[in-house]
Every structure is written in structure tokens, then in C-alpha cells.
Design a protein around this motif. Structure first.
Motif, PDB file in Angstrom:
ATOM      1  N   GLU A 193      10.912-112.963 -32.032  1.00 24.98           N
ATOM      2  CA  GLU A 193       9.536-113.461 -31.920  1.00 24.98           C
ATOM      3  C   GLU A 193       8.544-112.458 -32.502  1.00 24.98           C
ATOM      4  OE1 GLU A 193       8.886-114.251 -27.820  1.00 24.98           O
ATOM      5  OE2 GLU A 193      10.257-115.973 -27.734  1.00 24.98           O
ATOM      6  N   GLN A 194       8.774-111.163 -32.221  1.00 23.29           N
ATOM      7  CA  GLN A 194       7.867-110.126 -32.730  1.00 23.29           C
ATOM      8  C   GLN A 194       7.950-110.010 -34.252  1.00 23.29           C
ATOM      9  OE1 GLN A 194       5.657-108.833 -30.550  1.00 23.29           O
ATOM     10  NE2 GLN A 194       6.741-110.281 -29.226  1.00 23.29           N
ATOM     11  N   VAL A 195       9.150-110.098 -34.784  1.00 19.47           N
ATOM     12  CA  VAL A 195       9.327-110.024 -36.241  1.00 19.47           C
ATOM     13  C   VAL A 195       8.542-111.139 -36.924  1.00 19.47           C
ATOM     14  CG1 VAL A 195      11.006-110.285 -38.112  1.00 19.47           C
ATOM     15  CG2 VAL A 195      11.549-108.857 -36.144  1.00 19.47           C
ATOM     16  N   GLN A 196       8.591-112.326 -36.346  1.00 22.53           N
ATOM     17  CA  GLN A 196       7.875-113.457 -36.934  1.00 22.53           C
ATOM     18  C   GLN A 196       6.373-113.325 -36.743  1.00 22.53           C
ATOM     19  OE1 GLN A 196       9.973-116.484 -34.724  1.00 22.53           O
ATOM     20  NE2 GLN A 196      11.418-116.887 -36.395  1.00 22.53           N
ATOM     21  N   ALA A 197       5.952-112.948 -35.524  1.00 21.52           N
ATOM     22  CA  ALA A 197       4.520-112.861 -35.230  1.00 21.52           C
ATOM     23  C   ALA A 197       3.849-111.728 -35.992  1.00 21.52           C
ATOM     24  CB  ALA A 197       4.310-112.676 -33.728  1.00 21.52           C
ATOM     25  N   GLN A 198       4.541-110.614 -36.166  1.00 21.15           N
ATOM     26  CA  GLN A 198       3.971-109.445 -36.829  1.00 21.15           C
ATOM     27  C   GLN A 198       4.244-109.400 -38.320  1.00 21.15           C
ATOM     28  OE1 GLN A 198       2.019-107.489 -35.153  1.00 21.15           O
ATOM     29  NE2 GLN A 198       2.472-108.209 -33.079  1.00 21.15           N
ATOM     30  N   GLN A 199       4.918-110.422 -38.836  1.00 19.74           N
ATOM     31  CA  GLN A 199       5.228-110.488 -40.272  1.00 19.74           C
ATOM     32  C   GLN A 199       5.929-109.211 -40.747  1.00 19.74           C
ATOM     33  OE1 GLN A 199       4.465-113.326 -42.738  1.00 19.74           O
ATOM     34  NE2 GLN A 199       5.013-113.970 -40.665  1.00 19.74           N
ATOM     35  N   VAL A 200       6.988-108.846 -40.049  1.00 23.78           N
ATOM     36  CA  VAL A 200       7.760-107.643 -40.366  1.00 23.78           C
ATOM     37  C   VAL A 200       8.580-107.884 -41.628  1.00 23.78           C
ATOM     38  CG1 VAL A 200       9.659-106.173 -39.554  1.00 23.78           C
ATOM     39  CG2 VAL A 200       7.837-106.867 -37.967  1.00 23.78           C
TER      40      VAL A 200
ATOM     41  N   PHE B 175      18.965 -94.885 -14.228  1.00 24.55           N
ATOM     42  CA  PHE B 175      17.868 -94.968 -13.268  1.00 24.55           C
ATOM     43  C   PHE B 175      16.728 -94.015 -13.590  1.00 24.55           C
ATOM     44  CE2 PHE B 175      20.914 -97.138 -10.379  1.00 24.55           C
ATOM     45  CZ  PHE B 175      20.107 -98.216 -10.024  1.00 24.55           C
ATOM     46  N   ASP B 176      17.018 -92.896 -14.253  1.00 27.83           N
ATOM     47  CA  ASP B 176      15.923 -91.997 -14.569  1.00 27.83           C
ATOM     48  C   ASP B 176      15.060 -92.514 -15.715  1.00 27.83           C
ATOM     49  OD1 ASP B 176      17.726 -91.422 -16.646  1.00 27.83           O
ATOM     50  OD2 ASP B 176      17.104 -89.327 -16.743  1.00 27.83           O
ATOM     51  N   GLU B 177      15.459 -93.647 -16.320  1.00 29.02           N
ATOM     52  CA  GLU B 177      14.623 -94.301 -17.325  1.00 29.02           C
ATOM     53  C   GLU B 177      13.825 -95.453 -16.718  1.00 29.02           C
ATOM     54  OE1 GLU B 177      16.816 -95.490 -20.800  1.00 29.02           O
ATOM     55  OE2 GLU B 177      18.063 -93.701 -20.781  1.00 29.02           O
ATOM     56  N   ALA B 178      13.966 -95.663 -15.408  1.00 28.71           N
ATOM     57  CA  ALA B 178      13.381 -96.856 -14.782  1.00 28.71           C
ATOM     58  C   ALA B 178      11.861 -96.906 -14.906  1.00 28.71           C
ATOM     59  CB  ALA B 178      13.790 -96.920 -13.309  1.00 28.71           C
ATOM     60  N   LYS B 179      11.200 -95.763 -14.922  1.00 28.23           N
ATOM     61  CA  LYS B 179       9.736 -95.732 -14.985  1.00 28.23           C
ATOM     62  C   LYS B 179       9.199 -95.690 -16.409  1.00 28.23           C
ATOM     63  CE  LYS B 179       9.109 -93.518 -10.470  1.00 28.23           C
ATOM     64  NZ  LYS B 179       8.535 -92.352  -9.750  1.00 28.23           N
ATOM     65  N   GLN B 180      10.083 -95.604 -17.400  1.00 28.50           N
ATOM     66  CA  GLN B 180       9.630 -95.551 -18.777  1.00 28.50           C
ATOM     67  C   GLN B 180       9.175 -96.923 -19.267  1.00 28.50           C
ATOM     68  OE1 GLN B 180      12.702 -93.995 -21.324  1.00 28.50           O
ATOM     69  NE2 GLN B 180      13.102 -92.228 -19.998  1.00 28.50           N
ATOM     70  N   GLN B 181       8.086 -96.932 -20.019  1.00 24.18           N
ATOM     71  CA  GLN B 181       7.716 -98.143 -20.735  1.00 24.18           C
ATOM     72  C   GLN B 181       8.516 -98.172 -22.029  1.00 24.18           C
ATOM     73  OE1 GLN B 181       5.593-101.048 -20.274  1.00 24.18           O
ATOM     74  NE2 GLN B 181       6.971-101.470 -21.990  1.00 24.18           N
ATOM     75  N   LYS B 182       9.452 -99.083 -22.127  1.00 25.38           N
ATOM     76  CA  LYS B 182      10.284 -99.179 -23.316  1.00 25.38           C
ATOM     77  C   LYS B 182       9.481 -99.824 -24.452  1.00 25.38           C
ATOM     78  CE  LYS B 182      13.928 -97.287 -21.610  1.00 25.38           C
ATOM     79  NZ  LYS B 182      14.381 -95.972 -22.142  1.00 25.38           N
ATOM     80  N   GLU B 183       9.851 -99.491 -25.698  1.00 28.26           N
ATOM     81  CA  GLU B 183       9.052 -99.958 -26.816  1.00 28.26           C
ATOM     82  C   GLU B 183       9.864-100.022 -28.109  1.00 28.26           C
ATOM     83  OE1 GLU B 183       6.956 -95.797 -28.224  1.00 28.26           O
ATOM     84  OE2 GLU B 183       6.311 -96.676 -26.297  1.00 28.26           O
ATOM     85  N   VAL B 184       9.346-100.767 -29.055  1.00 24.73           N
ATOM     86  CA  VAL B 184       9.771-100.695 -30.453  1.00 24.73           C
ATOM     87  C   VAL B 184       8.515-100.339 -31.244  1.00 24.73           C
ATOM     88  CG1 VAL B 184      11.674-102.324 -30.190  1.00 24.73           C
ATOM     89  CG2 VAL B 184       9.410-103.170 -30.861  1.00 24.73           C
ATOM     90  N   LEU B 185       8.700 -99.893 -32.493  1.00 18.62           N
ATOM     91  CA  LEU B 185       7.573 -99.376 -33.260  1.00 18.62           C
ATOM     92  C   LEU B 185       7.368-100.181 -34.536  1.00 18.62           C
ATOM     93  CD1 LEU B 185       8.376 -95.556 -32.938  1.00 18.62           C
ATOM     94  CD2 LEU B 185       6.739 -96.887 -31.578  1.00 18.62           C
ATOM     95  N   LEU B 186       6.124-100.561 -34.788  1.00 16.05           N
ATOM     96  CA  LEU B 186       5.736-101.158 -36.054  1.00 16.05           C
ATOM     97  C   LEU B 186       5.212-100.043 -36.955  1.00 16.05           C
ATOM     98  CD1 LEU B 186       3.762-104.443 -35.241  1.00 16.05           C
ATOM     99  CD2 LEU B 186       6.042-104.241 -36.237  1.00 16.05           C
ATOM    100  N   VAL B 187       5.811 -99.889 -38.116  1.00 12.43           N
ATOM    101  CA  VAL B 187       5.467 -98.803 -39.019  1.00 12.43           C
ATOM    102  C   VAL B 187       4.920 -99.396 -40.316  1.00 12.43           C
ATOM    103  CG1 VAL B 187       6.319 -96.747 -40.212  1.00 12.43           C
ATOM    104  CG2 VAL B 187       7.342 -97.434 -38.022  1.00 12.43           C
ATOM    105  N   ASP B 188       3.651 -99.112 -40.596  1.00 15.47           N
ATOM    106  CA  ASP B 188       3.010 -99.618 -41.810  1.00 15.47           C
ATOM    107  C   ASP B 188       2.915 -98.505 -42.846  1.00 15.47           C
ATOM    108  OD1 ASP B 188       2.263-102.409 -41.167  1.00 15.47           O
ATOM    109  OD2 ASP B 188       1.073-101.483 -39.589  1.00 15.47           O
ATOM    110  N   LEU B 189       3.410 -98.798 -44.051  1.00 13.56           N
ATOM    111  CA  LEU B 189       3.410 -97.826 -45.135  1.00 13.56           C
ATOM    112  C   LEU B 189       2.835 -98.452 -46.407  1.00 13.56           C
ATOM    113  CD1 LEU B 189       6.773 -97.586 -43.885  1.00 13.56           C
ATOM    114  CD2 LEU B 189       6.068 -95.300 -44.594  1.00 13.56           C
ATOM    115  N   THR B 190       2.211 -97.592 -47.236  1.00 12.09           N
ATOM    116  CA  THR B 190       1.759 -97.990 -48.559  1.00 12.09           C
ATOM    117  C   THR B 190       2.250 -96.944 -49.552  1.00 12.09           C
ATOM    118  OG1 THR B 190      -0.324 -96.751 -48.472  1.00 12.09           O
ATOM    119  CG2 THR B 190      -0.332 -98.981 -47.537  1.00 12.09           C
ATOM    120  N   SER B 191       1.860 -97.087 -50.803  1.00 17.75           N
ATOM    121  CA  SER B 191       2.249 -96.102 -51.807  1.00 17.75           C
ATOM    122  C   SER B 191       1.693 -94.721 -51.480  1.00 17.75           C
ATOM    123  CB  SER B 191       1.767 -96.542 -53.187  1.00 17.75           C
ATOM    124  OG  SER B 191       0.348 -96.707 -53.181  1.00 17.75           O
TER     125      SER B 191
END
Length: 406
Positions: free
Chosen positions: A33-40, A252-268
């Protein structure tokens, strides 16, 4: 060019008797869903697709289904092997998957040019050049020498990995020049860097693994997408060198972490911005602590996050009353009728007992030697420095045994 950086899926993980199948399935659907919504334009997975070298069939099915669904989105997929992945298993389907807009680099290639890839945007135009670097095993870049000390082997491995990065970067620069000199260069890696903060679920399962690779040894790429460490973080505070972390908590020690993926925008001109996409929590996971008089309120509060269909998975650290021999039935009574499951009970003085509702179904036949060591270590309450020291001593012993003649 927009890249989505992810890593450390660990499909097929068996967590204290619990399967993570539903969580992984929900995550992969969300990712599409994110790939489609963010035009990855391209999805980059920096290692540890699977939790073991012989993942269960449902995990492989999830992987294959994701590839088919992603192809329909128009985005490319780049898969790098991690230390948990089987080189043979990832590599067996790479030719077939290439027909589905997916490129797989399971290990260091005999011809380095095969690791320098051109990424394309959705219009099919070249958008970036990738130095596709998977988990590097010592045998990939080193020749064993008799009589080497452990410290010497470590230093030689570090130097060899640095050289590998520099060689690939030089090849990428040459390819960029051949294409007009306007494309940003991206690099990947599946390793631990100096200053990275790990969690208890990160375990090195190959003898001779690099402890910490100096950040200054990376080439001057526009962005370096790293995997292996499950805690999302910038390396040394640098915007362009990042761990995205695992998409679900793997301990369990990761239980409080906000998990994430990263959108990386690059140009020339290089890196433009990195945008964090928080991953929803598909399975409540909490670690509680307190005395038996304090735990009822904590457990009742935790139960608010669960449902009958998706109970909260709990780790409970018992303080003050940890000397009692009947902790299990006492906690069983506290949890009665609530949407919670206690998977692990720990005593403040450092011992652990099995969870109440789900004993592990793993057998020794299903575990590697390193898996057994890692699970035994996870049952102890030790300072991180002590754990790192024990892992180092363990790896040294295994390395010495491996070098003895049969």
C-alpha cells in the motif's frame, strides 16, 4: 528517484512458541500500500529476509506473494542476502525472479560488476546506481592463513570489507560516467557499524562476523542503506547512513520501539531527504515489571491493548517476590479472563522460567548451535557489555574448534 529502504524481515521467526505469520502478512500488505501511495520507484531490502536458512513453507510463500504483488505496483525490488539467509535458497530463484522485476544478490559475486546495478524510475529511465552489497562472509573476501590470531583475523576482515566497498564504488563511478555522470550512487550493507545500538534479537550466527565496521571506511555514496541492526537509527548522526530497523519487534526489548521503513529521495545532486514511515503495530508486545502487589494494575492496563483474537504478549519481570517458587500459578491467576498471554517470566535476580500459555515447540534438530547459545543467553538478565563479551568468547571457541582437524 524514490527508494523505500527496509530490512530484517525475519520471515518465519518462531518467537517463544508463537508464529509471526499474521504479523508479517499484515506488514507486507501494508508495505505494498505504501509503495503505491508514495509512488516508490524501487524497494531495497537490506538483508535477513528470512529468520533461518531453511524457513518454513509459509514464509517462502509470503516472500513469493509479495514479489508478485509488488511487480503490479510498477516498482523494482532489490533483495540483499543477510547473515540469517541461505545463499543457496535465495539464489536458486534469482533467474526466475529477474523476470518479475526483482534482482537478488544473495552473496558476494565472483564478478564484482554483477553487484553494480542501475535502478530505474517508474518511466524506465535510469535513476540511480546501486552498489549492492549483501552480508559479507569471511570466505567471500579472505583467504585463511594458519597461525593468525583472532584479532588479526578481525582486522584483516575489516580491511577486506573496506576494499570491497571501494572497488564497487569505483565501478559505480565508472558506470555513472558511462551513463552521463548525473546519477546518484547508493550503497548497501548488512553489518554492524561503530556506534550502532543493537537489541537482544540481533545475533551473529556465522563465525568470524565483523563486530563493528568504522563509518569512515564507507565510500562517499549519496545514501547507504544498512541492515542487521533492528533498532532504526542514523549512524553517527549522519543523515545519509541509516539502519531502518526491523518492521516488527523481534524481541521484548524492542517492544517500545516505533518500527519504521524509510523513503529516500535522491536527485542528480545527491540525497534530498529521508522520510520516516512508521509501521503499524500488528501484534501488541509488552514487557512489564513489578512485585506481585504491583503487577495486577500493570496487567489490567496492558490488557486494554489486546482483544480475544489478538491478545497482548507479555514478558513479566517479577521484583521483590522473585524468590517464590510458585510464580507461574500466581501470574496465571492474575491473567485469568484477560486478553493477555505471558510468554516469559523473569526473576529480578536473573533466572527465567517458561511462559504460561505457550511452551516453545522448537526442538534441537530445528536449531543451529548458535541458535541454542542465543536462546540460552536471552534467558539471562545481563548488562549489554557482558552479553557482547560472552558472544565474543563463544565465537572464539567455535572458531578454534572449526579449525581443528577432523
Amino acid at each position: 528517484m524514490r527508494i523505500l529502504h527496509s530490512s530484517d524481515w525475519h520471515l518465519g521467526q518462531h518467537f517463544m512458541g508463537k508464529t509471526r505469520q499474521a504479523e508479517h502478512q499484515a506488514f507486507l500488505a501494508w508495505l505494498i500500500e505504501q509503495v503505491q501511495a508514495q509512488q516508490v520507484d524501487a524497494v531495497l531490502v537490506a538483508g535477513d529476509i528470512f529468520d533461518t536458512g531453511a524457513p518454513p513453507s509459509y514464509a517462502r510463500e509470503l516472500y513469493n506473494h509479495f514479489i508478485v504483488e509488488l511487480r503490479q505496483s510498477g516498482a523494482e525490488l532489490l533483495v540483499l542476502g543477510g547473515n540469517h539467509d541461505s545463499v543457496a535458497m535465495l539464489g536458486e530463484s534469482k533467474t526466475l525472479l529477474a523476470q518479475l522485476n526483482t534482482r537478488v544478490i544473495p552473496s558476494v559475486c565472483a564478478e564484482l560488476e554483477e553487484q553494480v546495478l542501475v535502478l530505474h524510475d517508474r518511466t524506465g529511465q535510469p535513476g540511480a546506481i546501486l552498489c549492492a552489497i549483501p552480508f559479507i562472509r569471511p570466505r567471500d573476501v579472505l583467504f585463511s592463513q594458519a597461525g593468525e590470531s583472532a584479532q588479526s583475523k578481525q582486522q584483516n576482515l575489516q580491511n577486506a570489507i573496506q576494499q570491497h566497498y571501494q572497488q564497487l564504488y569505483a565501478l559505480a563511478c565508472a558506470k555513472r560516467d558511462a551513463l552521463g555522470g548525473q546519477l546518484p550512487i547508493i550503497a548497501t550493507g548488512h553489518l554492524t557499524t561503530v556506534g550502532a545500538s543493537a537489541s537482544e534479537s540481533v545475533r551473529e550466527i556465522y563465525v568470524g562476523s565483523l563486530e563493528a565496521f568504522p563509518t569512515r571506511f564507507f565510500p562517499p555514496a549519496a545514501y547507504i542503506a544498512l541492515g542487521h541492526i533492528h533498532r532504526p537509527q542514523k549512524v553517527g548522526g549522519l543523515e545519509h547512513i541509516r539502519y531502518c530497523g526491523s518492521p516488527i519487534p523481534l524481541s521484548f526489548d524492542e517492544a517500545k520501539q516505533q518500527k519504521e521503513v524509510l523513503l529516500v529521495d535522491l536527485t542528480s545532486a545527491g540525497l534530498q531527504q529521508v522520510t520516516v514511515l512508521p509501521v503499524p503495530r500488528f501484534q501488541p508486545l509488552l514487557s512489564l515489571s513489578g512485585s506481585l502487589s504491583e503487577l495486577p494494575d500493570a496487567i489490567n492496563e496492558a490488557a486494554k491493548q489486546g482483544t480475544v483474537q489478538t491478545p497482548v504478549w507479555l514478558e513479566v519481570l517479577v521484583t521483590a517476590d522473585d524468590y517464590l517458587s510458585d510464580l507461574q500459578p500466581r501470574l496465571q491467576a492474575l491473567c485469568e479472563g484477560l486478553p493477555v498471554e505471558v510468554l516469559r517470566i523473569r526473576r529480578e535476580r536473573g533466572t527465567a522460567v517458561a511462559g504460561l500459555t505457550s511452551a516453545t515447540r522448537e526442538t534441537l534438530d530445528e536449531l543451529s548451535v548458535s541458535d541454542v547459545f542465543a536462546q540460552r543467553l536471552s534467558s539471562e538478565s545481563l548488562e549489554p557489555e557482558v552479553q557482547v563479551r560472552l558472544v565474543g568468547l563463544y565465537q572464539q571457541v567455535v572458531a578454534e574448534l572449526a579449525e581443528e582437524p577432523a
